[in-house]
Scaffold this motif. Structure first.
Motif, PDB file in Angstrom:
ATOM      1  N   THR A   1       5.885  -8.278 -13.121  1.00 21.62           N
ATOM      2  CA  THR A   1       5.512  -8.394 -11.735  1.00 21.62           C
ATOM      3  C   THR A   1       5.098  -7.814 -10.808  1.00 21.62           C
ATOM      4  O   THR A   1       5.628  -6.700 -11.209  1.00 21.62           O
ATOM      5  N   GLY A   2       4.920  -8.081  -9.503  1.00 20.19           N
ATOM      6  CA  GLY A   2       5.537  -7.338  -8.243  1.00 20.19           C
ATOM      7  C   GLY A   2       4.278  -5.465  -8.903  1.00 20.19           C
ATOM      8  O   GLY A   2       3.945  -4.666  -7.939  1.00 20.19           O
ATOM      9  N   ILE A   3       2.863  -6.166  -9.180  1.00 25.26           N
ATOM     10  CA  ILE A   3       2.055  -5.170  -9.767  1.00 25.26           C
ATOM     11  C   ILE A   3       0.395  -4.658  -7.865  1.00 25.26           C
ATOM     12  O   ILE A   3      -0.235  -6.217  -8.492  1.00 25.26           O
ATOM     13  N   HIS A   4       1.346  -3.630  -7.921  1.00 23.43           N
ATOM     14  CA  HIS A   4      -0.447  -3.746  -7.265  1.00 23.43           C
ATOM     15  C   HIS A   4      -0.600  -1.851  -7.125  1.00 23.43           C
ATOM     16  O   HIS A   4       0.532  -1.203  -6.945  1.00 23.43           O
ATOM     17  N   ASP A   5      -1.384  -1.347  -6.922  1.00 22.96           N
ATOM     18  CA  ASP A   5      -1.292   0.296  -6.756  1.00 22.96           C
ATOM     19  C   ASP A   5      -1.512   0.846  -5.438  1.00 22.96           C
ATOM     20  O   ASP A   5      -1.138   1.524  -5.113  1.00 22.96           O
ATOM     21  N   ALA A   6      -2.116  -0.516  -4.064  1.00 25.26           N
ATOM     22  CA  ALA A   6      -1.265  -0.142  -2.949  1.00 25.26           C
ATOM     23  C   ALA A   6      -0.809  -0.883  -2.313  1.00 25.26           C
ATOM     24  O   ALA A   6      -1.071  -2.259  -2.597  1.00 25.26           O
ATOM     25  N   GLU A   7       0.466  -1.267  -1.786  1.00 22.40           N
ATOM     26  CA  GLU A   7       0.787  -1.673  -0.353  1.00 22.40           C
ATOM     27  C   GLU A   7       0.273  -2.595  -0.149  1.00 22.40           C
ATOM     28  O   GLU A   7      -0.774  -2.058   0.819  1.00 22.40           O
ATOM     29  N   ASN A   8       1.058  -3.301   0.560  1.00 17.69           N
ATOM     30  CA  ASN A   8       0.565  -4.090   1.586  1.00 17.69           C
ATOM     31  C   ASN A   8      -1.217  -4.639   1.297  1.00 17.69           C
ATOM     32  O   ASN A   8      -1.036  -4.992   2.320  1.00 17.69           O
ATOM     33  N   ALA A   9      -1.507  -4.989  -0.050  1.00 15.29           N
ATOM     34  CA  ALA A   9      -2.520  -5.555   0.609  1.00 15.29           C
ATOM     35  C   ALA A   9      -3.142  -6.397   0.335  1.00 15.29           C
ATOM     36  O   ALA A   9      -2.130  -7.305  -0.595  1.00 15.29           O
ATOM     37  N   GLN A  10      -4.398  -7.005   1.041  1.00 17.88           N
ATOM     38  CA  GLN A  10      -4.366  -8.104   1.020  1.00 17.88           C
ATOM     39  C   GLN A  10      -6.016  -8.880   0.901  1.00 17.88           C
ATOM     40  O   GLN A  10      -6.875  -7.717   0.992  1.00 17.88           O
TER      41      GLN A  10
END
Length: 310
Positions: free
Chosen positions: A165-174
């Motif tokens: 979980t919590g997978i993302h390359d860029a913080e605060n992606a929207q």
């Protein structure tokens, strides 16, 4: 018109989660469609009151499928927008380990948001695109793929478990989503609005794009999105999707659109609607000489000159 909203399905998409943040969604039947195109076509055909679809994300920019659908076909208009923070989970069938995963799937817009994680953790896994992230989860449930990147909330709907979980390359992606309906009178301005248009150049010449952008710049209008899309008429033929600060009822925005209509081959108005990222008090001040009051005063001065009253 049916009291229903179409949205990019199936159930369990980020689109559905964002749609349910709209108060009016509680009073509508929410109908999932297999693609952005089919959801928008449902509105054009009168099968749905409006469609809710993704249009932009903070990592890759505009969602080209949605932009192209708004550029072509019978005109539609944007009425609302929603911003949703995006983080992914890796959904698998129960019992699957990371070392078991040979194939992964998700919507194409998800790949740039998890590319580095995928390279670091599943460098040999083959990627296949799905119609939506939730559809990818459904395909994993059916055994078509080993894992899907989707919202953690989709796991229970498809009998899967979240391996990571919590997978993302860029913080605060929207991701930005829009509510799209048939053309009608825009809602009243709120003081924190956005206007979207599509522009076609009359011809290709040095400074042609500058001429279009100058209609905004000389009136102090800030642009929030500028993306070129091919027209299909041949290499080098593009139209431009533009989001600008302000409402069509603002004098400076109305004058800019008047100027664009005069110099462009075609202008498609996609709507003026409230911004989701700021409140009216958070909008940047207009540049000197670009307030509605100053536009009215300047027009009155010209009128007085024409009447010999200067």
């Amino acid at each position: 018109m049916p009291a229903s909203y179409a949205y990019l399905g199936p159930e369990g998409t980020f689109t559905e989660v964002a749609l349910r943040t709209l108060p009016e969604a509680a009073t509508r039947e929410l109908i999932p469609y297999v693609s952005v195109q089919s959801a928008l076509d449902a509105v054009r055909a009168g099968e749905a009151e409006a469609a809710f679809v993704p249009i932009e994300n903070s990592v890759e920019g505009g969602i080209t499928t949605t932009l192209d659908e708004l550029v072509a076909g019978a005109p539609l208009m944007i009425y609302r927008e929603v911003l949703l923070s995006i983080t992914f989970a890796l959904l698998v069938r129960p019992g699957t380990k990371l070392s078991d995963i040979k194939t992964v799937t998700a919507h194409p817009a998800a790949q740039p948001q998890v590319r580095n994680w995928l390279k670091a953790n599943l460098p040999d896994a083959a990627w296949e695109s799905a119609a939506s992230n939730a559809d990818g989860a459904r395909l994993v449930q059916e055994g078509r793929y080993d894992a899907a990147f989707a919202g953690e909330f989709a796991a229970s709907r498809y009998g899967l478990q979240a391996l990571e979980t919590g997978i993302h390359d860029a913080e605060n992606a929207q991701t930005r989503f829009v509510l799209v309906g048939r053309p009608a009178r825009p809602a009243a301005p709120t003081g924190a609005d956005k206007t979207s248009v599509v522009l076609w150049q009359r011809d290709d010449h040095p400074g042609a794009l500058r001429d279009l952008l100058g209609e905004f710049a000389t009136r102090g209008i800030n642009l929030m999105l500028l993306q070129s899309r091919p027209t299909g008429a041949g290499i080098g033929n593009y139209c431009f999707c533009v989001d600008a600060e302000g409402h069509i009822s603002d004098r400076r925005v109305a004058e800019a659109l008047t100027g664009l209509k005069r110099v462009c081959l075609q202008v498609r108005f996609l709507g003026s609607y409230p911004r989701a990222d700021v409140t009216p008090g958070g909008v940047r001040p207009t540049l000197p000489g670009t307030s509605d009051e100053e536009f009215v005063a300047a027009a009155d001065w010209v009128a007085r000159c024409q009447d010999g009253r200067f």
